[in-house]
Motif scaffolding. Structure first.
Motif, short mmCIF file in Angstrom:
data_model
loop_
_atom_site.label_atom_id
_atom_site.label_comp_id
_atom_site.label_asym_id
_atom_site.label_seq_id
_atom_site.Cartn_x
_atom_site.Cartn_y
_atom_site.Cartn_z
N TYR A 133 -10.48 11.03 8.96
CA TYR A 133 -9.46 10.08 9.47
C TYR A 133 -9.93 8.71 8.20
CZ TYR A 133 -7.67 12.79 12.70
OH TYR A 133 -7.36 14.36 13.03
N SER A 134 -10.98 8.87 7.12
CA SER A 134 -11.34 8.15 6.62
C SER A 134 -11.80 8.42 5.10
CB SER A 134 -13.18 7.59 5.99
OG SER A 134 -13.34 6.25 6.05
N TRP A 135 -12.34 7.52 4.47
CA TRP A 135 -11.97 7.37 2.94
C TRP A 135 -12.49 7.97 2.02
CZ3 TRP A 135 -8.92 5.17 6.44
CH2 TRP A 135 -7.42 4.97 6.39
N ASN A 136 -12.86 8.42 0.97
CA ASN A 136 -13.68 8.75 0.10
C ASN A 136 -13.06 7.61 -1.28
OD1 ASN A 136 -15.32 10.25 0.90
ND2 ASN A 136 -15.37 11.81 0.08
N MET A 137 -14.42 6.85 -1.74
CA MET A 137 -13.62 6.21 -2.91
C MET A 137 -15.10 6.12 -3.57
SD MET A 137 -13.75 2.05 -1.86
CE MET A 137 -15.53 1.57 -2.94
N GLU A 138 -14.49 5.86 -4.90
CA GLU A 138 -15.24 5.47 -6.61
C GLU A 138 -15.73 3.71 -6.96
OE1 GLU A 138 -15.40 8.07 -9.65
OE2 GLU A 138 -13.96 8.77 -8.59
N TYR A 139 -15.99 3.01 -7.14
CA TYR A 139 -15.91 1.46 -7.59
C TYR A 139 -16.15 1.62 -8.64
CZ TYR A 139 -17.82 -3.04 -8.48
OH TYR A 139 -17.89 -3.99 -9.49
N LEU A 140 -15.37 1.30 -9.68
CA LEU A 140 -14.69 0.75 -10.97
C LEU A 140 -15.28 -0.46 -11.14
CD1 LEU A 140 -12.59 4.43 -10.98
CD2 LEU A 140 -15.47 4.36 -11.41
N PRO A 141 -16.08 -1.02 -12.09
CA PRO A 141 -15.74 -2.14 -12.29
C PRO A 141 -14.89 -2.05 -14.20
CG PRO A 141 -18.33 -1.39 -12.90
CD PRO A 141 -17.65 -1.00 -11.95
N TYR A 142 -14.09 -2.67 -15.03
CA TYR A 142 -14.11 -3.00 -15.75
C TYR A 142 -14.36 -3.07 -16.68
CZ TYR A 142 -9.22 -2.83 -13.20
OH TYR A 142 -8.21 -2.48 -12.19
N GLU A 143 -14.64 -2.47 -17.58
CA GLU A 143 -15.78 -3.03 -18.91
C GLU A 143 -15.54 -4.35 -19.17
OE1 GLU A 143 -15.37 -0.16 -21.85
OE2 GLU A 143 -16.07 1.58 -20.56
N GLY A 145 -14.97 -7.40 -17.74
CA GLY A 145 -15.36 -7.90 -16.63
C GLY A 145 -14.32 -8.66 -15.81
N SER A 146 -12.81 -8.36 -16.38
CA SER A 146 -11.78 -8.83 -15.54
C SER A 146 -11.57 -8.49 -14.23
CB SER A 146 -10.38 -8.53 -15.97
OG SER A 146 -10.18 -7.04 -16.29
N GLY A 147 -12.60 -7.49 -13.53
CA GLY A 147 -12.62 -7.01 -11.94
C GLY A 147 -12.69 -5.55 -11.95
N TYR A 148 -12.08 -4.73 -10.64
CA TYR A 148 -12.63 -3.58 -11.14
C TYR A 148 -11.15 -3.31 -10.23
CZ TYR A 148 -13.19 -5.12 -5.77
OH TYR A 148 -13.34 -6.36 -4.86
N GLU A 149 -11.71 -1.67 -10.25
CA GLU A 149 -10.85 -0.79 -9.61
C GLU A 149 -11.95 0.29 -7.80
OE1 GLU A 149 -9.19 3.88 -10.63
OE2 GLU A 149 -8.62 1.96 -12.20
N ALA A 150 -10.52 0.44 -7.65
CA ALA A 150 -11.44 1.32 -6.02
C ALA A 150 -10.39 2.13 -6.44
CB ALA A 150 -11.25 0.27 -4.69
N ARG A 151 -11.69 3.84 -6.40
CA ARG A 151 -10.07 4.85 -6.85
C ARG A 151 -10.28 6.02 -5.63
NH1 ARG A 151 -10.24 8.00 -12.14
NH2 ARG A 151 -9.86 5.27 -12.85
N PHE A 152 -9.57 6.55 -4.71
CA PHE A 152 -9.33 7.11 -3.85
C PHE A 152 -9.32 9.25 -3.66
CE2 PHE A 152 -9.33 2.63 -2.45
CZ PHE A 152 -9.89 2.45 -1.17
N SER A 153 -10.16 9.07 -3.51
CA SER A 153 -9.68 10.68 -3.94
C SER A 153 -9.80 11.21 -2.75
CB SER A 153 -11.20 11.53 -3.78
OG SER A 153 -11.72 11.06 -3.68
N GLU A 192 -1.82 2.97 -10.40
CA GLU A 192 -0.62 4.24 -11.44
C GLU A 192 -0.57 4.95 -10.28
OE1 GLU A 192 -1.15 6.41 -15.64
OE2 GLU A 192 -2.23 5.22 -14.95
N TYR A 193 -1.22 5.58 -9.89
CA TYR A 193 -0.96 7.26 -8.84
C TYR A 193 -1.19 6.75 -7.26
CZ TYR A 193 -2.42 9.09 -13.56
OH TYR A 193 -1.97 8.84 -14.77
N THR A 194 -0.85 7.07 -5.98
CA THR A 194 -1.12 7.19 -5.56
C THR A 194 -1.33 8.87 -4.93
OG1 THR A 194 0.72 7.07 -4.53
CG2 THR A 194 -0.44 5.19 -4.66
N LEU A 195 -2.31 9.00 -3.59
CA LEU A 195 -1.95 10.53 -3.66
C LEU A 195 -0.87 10.73 -2.86
CD1 LEU A 195 -5.86 10.01 -1.86
CD2 LEU A 195 -5.25 11.89 -4.21
N ASP A 203 -5.39 4.62 -7.13
CA ASP A 203 -6.06 3.64 -7.33
C ASP A 203 -5.78 2.34 -7.31
OD1 ASP A 203 -3.96 4.13 -9.09
OD2 ASP A 203 -4.61 2.76 -10.90
N CYS A 204 -6.20 1.68 -6.60
CA CYS A 204 -6.56 0.12 -6.89
C CYS A 204 -7.02 -1.08 -7.32
CB CYS A 204 -6.97 0.06 -4.79
SG CYS A 204 -5.97 0.72 -3.55
N GLY A 205 -6.86 -1.66 -8.00
CA GLY A 205 -6.88 -2.31 -9.46
C GLY A 205 -6.98 -3.54 -9.00
#
Length: 210
Positions: A133-143, A145-153, A192-195, A203-205
């Motif tokens: 009932y929790s989440w797995n996430m990757e932290y992906l900074p934009y190259e 420097g304009s922000g970052y993406e939290a990508r959930f699997s 762009e996507y949701t599970l 992807d939460c950008g």
């Protein structure tokens, strides 16, 4: 999960806005809305009681509690809302003064060292490996420097909503990310996507506004 602490506080803070949204968005009478919320509370306690306790450092406990409130309310109405109805309802139910204040505070901290370190720690936790009932996430900074993406699997809301036959309404909850970003004032939210819609991930950008 015990019905104490955060679950009790969240019900107290959001009960009235969830009730008012029944009137404004799902066209229930004030008396009907009151009765629905009265039936929802014991169901909410039941849902909470079946959930495992979240690990220390898991920042997504509030998300699953919000989901439990929504499920308990929808179980008490005479028909399941459409995705469009549920999206409008959830947005108005959740965006009371508490959420707006939380978003403004988060907006002031966005992209600070503390914020980025918190994202990295959350990504390293991989809490859904031990708690479905929790989440797995990757932290992906934009190259650039304009922000970052939290990508959930993995998504706890998807798990819980599926158990109660409401998986198609997860999209209604996903839409709140746009609203919260807007209230925060510091980011432009991109996705762009949701599970929930069959995507390979969520992807939460967060792009810097300035």
């Amino acid at each position: 999960m015990k019905y104490s602490g955060m679950p009790v506080v969240m019900w107290f803070l959001y009960r009235k806005s969830f009730q008012m949204a029944l009137v404004n968005d799902l066209k229930k009478s004030h008396e009907e809305a009151k009765q629905i919320m009265a039936k929802a509370k014991p169901k909410y306690r039941e849902i909470i009681g079946k959930l495992p306790e979240f690990e220390k450092g898991d920042r997504f406990k509030a998300n699953i509690i919000n989901c439990a409130i929504l499920i308990s309310v929808f179980l008490g109405i005479n028909r399941k809302p459409t995705v469009t109805e549920a999206t409008r309802y959830y947005e108005h139910a959740m965006t009371n003064f508490v959420t707006k204040a939380f978003c403004k505070m988060g907006g002031k901290q966005k992209f600070t060292d503390k914020d980025i370190e918190g994202m990295k720690q959350t990504a390293a936790l991989n809490a859904a490996d031990r708690n479905p009932y929790s989440w797995n996430m990757e932290y992906l900074p934009y190259e650039d420097g304009s922000g970052y993406e939290a990508r959930f699997s993995k998504c706890g809301i998807c798990t819980l909503m599926k158990e109660y036959g409401m998986f198609e309404l997860v999209q209604a909850m996903c839409h709140l990310d746009y609203t919260m970003s807007e209230f925060g004032g510091a980011t432009i939210f991109v996705r762009e996507y949701t599970l929930a819609s069959g995507g390979p991930y969520c992807d939460c950008g967060y792009k810097k506004k300035n």
